[in-house]
Enzyme design. Structure first.
Site, short mmCIF file in Angstrom:
data_model
loop_
_atom_site.label_atom_id
_atom_site.label_comp_id
_atom_site.label_asym_id
_atom_site.label_seq_id
_atom_site.Cartn_x
_atom_site.Cartn_y
_atom_site.Cartn_z
N ASP B 4 -47.06 -28.01 31.64
CA ASP B 4 -45.91 -28.62 32.32
C ASP B 4 -45.36 -29.76 31.42
OD1 ASP B 4 -44.07 -29.90 33.76
OD2 ASP B 4 -45.02 -29.71 35.94
N ARG B 7 -43.93 -33.03 33.01
CA ARG B 7 -44.79 -34.08 33.24
C ARG B 7 -45.73 -34.69 32.17
NH1 ARG B 7 -49.69 -32.30 36.26
NH2 ARG B 7 -49.71 -30.37 34.94
N GLU B 82 -64.89 -41.55 45.06
CA GLU B 82 -65.41 -42.56 46.22
C GLU B 82 -67.20 -42.80 46.17
OE1 GLU B 82 -63.53 -39.93 46.28
OE2 GLU B 82 -61.63 -40.58 47.43
N GLU B 97 -52.48 -38.63 37.64
CA GLU B 97 -51.48 -37.45 37.97
C GLU B 97 -51.93 -36.97 39.22
OE1 GLU B 97 -49.91 -34.89 39.03
OE2 GLU B 97 -50.60 -33.69 37.57
N GLU B 106 -51.93 -31.51 49.35
CA GLU B 106 -53.18 -31.26 48.61
C GLU B 106 -53.37 -32.31 47.44
OE1 GLU B 106 -54.15 -27.21 47.36
OE2 GLU B 106 -54.67 -27.10 49.49
N HIS B 246 -43.86 -27.44 37.15
CA HIS B 246 -44.71 -26.50 38.13
C HIS B 246 -44.55 -27.10 39.46
CE1 HIS B 246 -47.28 -30.03 38.02
NE2 HIS B 246 -48.24 -29.42 38.85
#
Lengths: 306, 306
Positions: B4, B7, B82, B97, B106, B246
């Site tokens: 992409d 991006r 985490e 990103e 998602e 995308h």
């Protein structure tokens, strides 16, 4: 999936034009989905159709059967073929659309064979009853550059370690018939009415003869399916010279760029086995050899469909 | 995903042209993948880059970093943001990103916010720092027919019960700019440097004004991302008038076909919330109203991205 016209229309034609196979028969539809094949059979005069579907789609199929007025002919059973009970001891016909990419990737073949062994009457019919895997070789400079060599220089960085992994992944894609460099060879035929699950693991030789002077960047596998119990042979091909289906073709890129002259042959063998850890994945071993005028090549490559 | 270009090139340009944000700074790359953003930062003179990636790709990233000679600048940490420990108490820059389809489907936003609250220095920078959601309306007779009305007659059978389900699924697809009937409206701006996870649930009003006489079959959502800390504003849009990415656009089909005249307005509100059961799924509630010359429409529709 219903939008794959080649696939669905072939099943429709088989059922409609060979109604002698269906009329007044008890039919089992393995992996029924929306129930479209069951509906075709009901319309063709089946005595009764048992439509087995394990996903949520079974609820939809029940509603569709009702909406179309076939509740008395089609019984949708939600569950796994291996776990459900059929209200009849035997069926006359098993119909299924079980094929995956590369014929065997994430397929439902074993489920069909299980149903066949458990419920199909001695003189019963499996639709389709033949499936065959085929191989050819293509020139694919542009795409290989795009897909594989791309990793050599990604925005100025060397990511060639990803290339090795990219090479090992068979690519499901549509191949242009103009890219074909050799003949197309039948690798393996499966008789769904007789085979065992073990027959889906095999090693087969191949010999591809160049039809023009060109380069070979990849081998391409595809499958054909046929219904030999019809009065005339019916079926479809997912090959690059046939009308496109959602299965497309399966492209196996070669480490080597092979320079081949018209009449020269690329020989070798292909071994196909379910992955031991994840039987839905497929391991493919490819051996190939060329004794050409310009180059000699001999190599073994491994691929993993997952 | 590296392919992409919109991006990746935007990130590359931001890092390269705004090296004052990166040079001699400690950078944290959240969800590093192949490590491409970390490599851009290392090349731009970052003091150190910590690249966190929880998938197997982390091993690849380590190899890529080594191959490209940045092992002393980039540390790839395999694990969940985490759960991992950073060898430094604070970082100057967080780059990521994290955006999903429809911006929020998602996505990794919560992970970025977690990293920000735990490790970003008081005067630290988040790249990108702004994301906005936009809405417009399109004419889409052909595609709606294909995708939705298709179910009314599937090889002669009525499968309209599937239509309801198809309507509820936002479709990720590329919209032709010529299909746009109204203005494009900003729905919601998120300031990644300040927002809380709860800000990703919201109800926002909209008012779309027709720019021509036409039909409206669907609303279309898309997002923009910007890096406002650069000397000049940088970023990209995933809208139908921009170069394709995308992420494409997200199409929400309407129950009604709305007849609208130039100057008339479609008003309403959109409510976006993570699904209670599966927080990675998104529930979208759309209220819309038209008081047009030819028809009055008022309806509430529910969608589920999953």
């Amino acid at each position: 999936m219903l939008k794959d016209i080649v696939r669905t229309k072939t099943y429709q034609n088989v059922i409609t034009q060979s109604s002698f196979l269906i009329k007044d028969k008890i039919v089992l539809d393995v992996g029924a989905g929306t129930g479209i094949l069951s509906l075709f059979c009901a319309k063709a005069g089946a005595k009764h159709v048992y439509a087995i579907e394990c996903s949520q789609m079974a609820d939809m199929a029940k509603e569709i059967v009702k909406t179309n007025g076939y509740s008395d002919v089609i019984t949708v059973i939600k569950g796994k073929v291996e776990e459900i009970e059929l209200p009849v001891p035997k069926v006359d016909v098993i119909i299924s659309e079980w094929m995956g990419y590369f014929l065997l990737f994430e397929n439902m073949l074993n489920t069909v064979l299980y149903a066949r062994d458990k419920w199909l009457a001695d003189d019963g019919v499996v639709l389709p009853d033949k499936a065959s895997l085929h191989l050819t070789a293509i020139e694919d400079a542009e795409y290989k550059e795009d897909k594989i060599e791309f990793w050599n220089n990604v925005y100025g960085f060397d990511m060639s370690c990803i290339k090795k992994q990219a090479m090992m992944e068979p690519l499901v894609d549509t191949v242009d018939a103009n890219q074909i460099v050799t003949n197309c060879q039948l690798l393996k035929t499966m008789d769904i009415s007789k085979m065992t699950p073990g027959d889906a693991s095999f090693t087969v030789p191949f010999k591809l003869t160049a039809e023009r002077n060109d380069y070979i960047h990849a081998l391409v596998a595809y499958f054909n399916v046929s219904f030999t119990k019809c009065h005339k042979l019916m079926g479809f091909s997912t090959g690059p010279r046939s009308k496109a289906t959602h299965w497309k073709q399966t492209v196996l890129y070669l480490e080597d760029v092979i320079t081949i002259c018209e009449g020269e042959t690329l020989t070798g063998s292909m071994t196909v086995t379910p992955n031991k850890k994840n039987p839905r994945d497929i391991d493919i071993k490819l051996k190939y050899m060329l004794n050409g005028h310009r180059c000699q090549v001999s190599r073994t490559q491994f691929y993993k469909m997952r």
